[in-house]
Design an enzyme around this catalytic site. Structure first.
Site, PDB file in Angstrom:
ATOM      1  NE  ARG A  17      29.150  41.764  31.492  1.00  0.00           N
ATOM      2  CZ  ARG A  17      28.802  40.466  31.790  1.00  0.00           C
ATOM      3  NH1 ARG A  17      29.459  39.549  32.428  1.00  0.00           N
ATOM      4  NH2 ARG A  17      27.419  40.070  31.519  1.00  0.00           N
ATOM      5  CG  HIS A 209      22.645  36.582  30.099  1.00  0.00           C
ATOM      6  ND1 HIS A 209      23.548  37.910  29.862  1.00  0.00           N
ATOM      7  CD2 HIS A 209      23.601  35.793  30.372  1.00  0.00           C
ATOM      8  CE1 HIS A 209      24.782  37.685  29.945  1.00  0.00           C
ATOM      9  NE2 HIS A 209      24.897  36.225  30.328  1.00  0.00           N
ATOM     10  CB  CYS A 242      30.703  33.579  34.685  1.00  0.00           C
ATOM     11  SG  CYS A 242      30.948  34.386  36.394  1.00  0.00           S
ATOM     12  CG  ASN A 251      27.381  35.228  26.709  1.00  0.00           C
ATOM     13  OD1 ASN A 251      28.298  35.648  27.036  1.00  0.00           O
ATOM     14  ND2 ASN A 251      26.059  35.570  27.516  1.00  0.00           N
TER      15      ASN A 251
END
Ligand code: HMG
Ligand code: MG
Length: 301
Positions: A17, A209, A242, A251
């Site tokens: 994702r 996160h 993002c 990430n």
């Protein structure tokens, strides 16, 4: 220090994702399925597989419904999808999803750019979504973005993060993932923010996160686990970003997190070589190199 470290840590794999949503290449359903299968083989039990968001806003997630139709779900694995509103929840219910992730931010400016509403409006929007999800036996995870800095408005007050976290927990979310969306966090700032949040909600409800834009994510994770946080979001190959946080990189890489944790005697249930296989597979499809130092060291590029 070592006394405080947990015996085991849960990894929430977000590469299918977060990892794919910002890539210029769109991955086909067949390739996503193969990738998810490789993540399963590496031992992952929490694999975020997509998002029911507007395909105009995030085209790379447009095949989420099709993906879920073909995905052979394993009993002991959770496959959460992002849901921003009632329309997303309806799609999730139709696809027989058992876990959703709702998402808001601790920054008004970021929330407007990301989901086109204020923080308060997003909470109001989530109330019926959460209620209906619970009625349908669907678990709800929640993300709060920009817990340290916002790309538009700068530093964020930890008390704001703590207030939103308590509200989401009270509404029925089982876990709150705190997002350093632009990867500017450093250990002392993380410690201060987490101390404030832990004063408001139980530590076992918190996940972290970290995006790794400034190379601080592993240090931040070590800080978090020393504070007894045992759920960490990460993405193989260090994929991620993002669309509404310009300049933010991927990430923290799952391979790098697992390498660090295993070397400290902390269990993850994951196989690092198999993670590297998944990392190599998806990087080939994306026509890019992994940013994971471990994947590069093990020659998985
Ligand atoms: P909006 O434009 O305010 O929504 O978008 P709207 O209700 O006015 O609807 C406009 C159009 O979107 C309509 O279509 C709706 O049907 C459609 P049209 O009539 O124009 O053809 N629509 C939808 N389509 C599919 N699924 C839906 C949906 N809802 C409306 N659920 C919306 C509001 C939230 C939908 C939009 O802003 C959006 O999709 N944003 C994308 C947000 C996103 O995916 N961001 C990236 C993920 S968050 C992240 O990465 C951070 C995280 O990793 C943590 C961290 O790192 O900090 C989680
Ligand atoms: Mg993210």
């Amino acid at each position: 220090m070592l006394d405080k470290l947990p015996k085991e840590v849960k990894i929430v794999e977000v590469s299918a994702r977060d990892g794919l949503q910002n890539e210029p290449v769109t991955i086909s359903v067949e390739d996503k399925l193969q990738f998810i299968n490789m993540l399963e083989l590496a031992g992952l039990k929490n694999i975020e597989v997509g998002a029911f968001v507007s395909p105009k806003w995030v085209p790379q997630m447009a095949n989420t419904a099709e993906l879920l139709t073909s995905l052979k779900k394993q009993e002991d694995i959770s496959y959460p999808v992002l849901v921003p509103n009632r329309k997303g929840l309806d799609a999730a219910i139709k696809a027989d999803v058992k876990e959703i992730a709702i998402f808001t931010a601790a920054s008004e400016e970021f929330n407007q750019k990301n989901i086109n509403c204020s923080i308060t409006e997003s909470i109001e929007r989530f109330k019926p979504v959460i209620k209906t999800a619970i009625d349908n036996n669907i678990l709800i995870r929640a993300y709060i973005s920009c817990v340290i800095d916002c790309p538009y408005s700068g530093a964020i007050e930890a008390s704001k993060v703590a207030d939103i976290a308590s509200t989401l927990l009270e509404l029925g979310c089982y876990e709150i993932s705190l997002g350093d969306t632009i990867g500017t966090a450093t250990p002392l700032r993380v410690k201060n923010m987490l101390n404030t949040v832990i004063n408001n909600i139980p530590v076992e409800k918190i996940a972290v996160h970290f995006h790794d834009t400034y190379g601080q994510a592993l240090a931040n994770i070590l800080t978090a686990i020393e504070m007894e946080i045992t759920t960490i979001d990460s993405a193989v190959a260090g994929l991620g970003g993002c669309p509404y946080a310009k300049g933010a990189s991927g990430n923290v890489a799952t391979e790098d997190v697992v390498y660090m944790l295993h070397a400290m005697g902390i269990k993850t249930g994951l196989d690092i070589e198999k993670l590297c296989h998944a990392s190599k597979f998806i990087c080939n499809k994306l026509n890019r190199q992994p940013t994971s130092k471990v994947a590069l060291a093990l020659n998985c590029q």
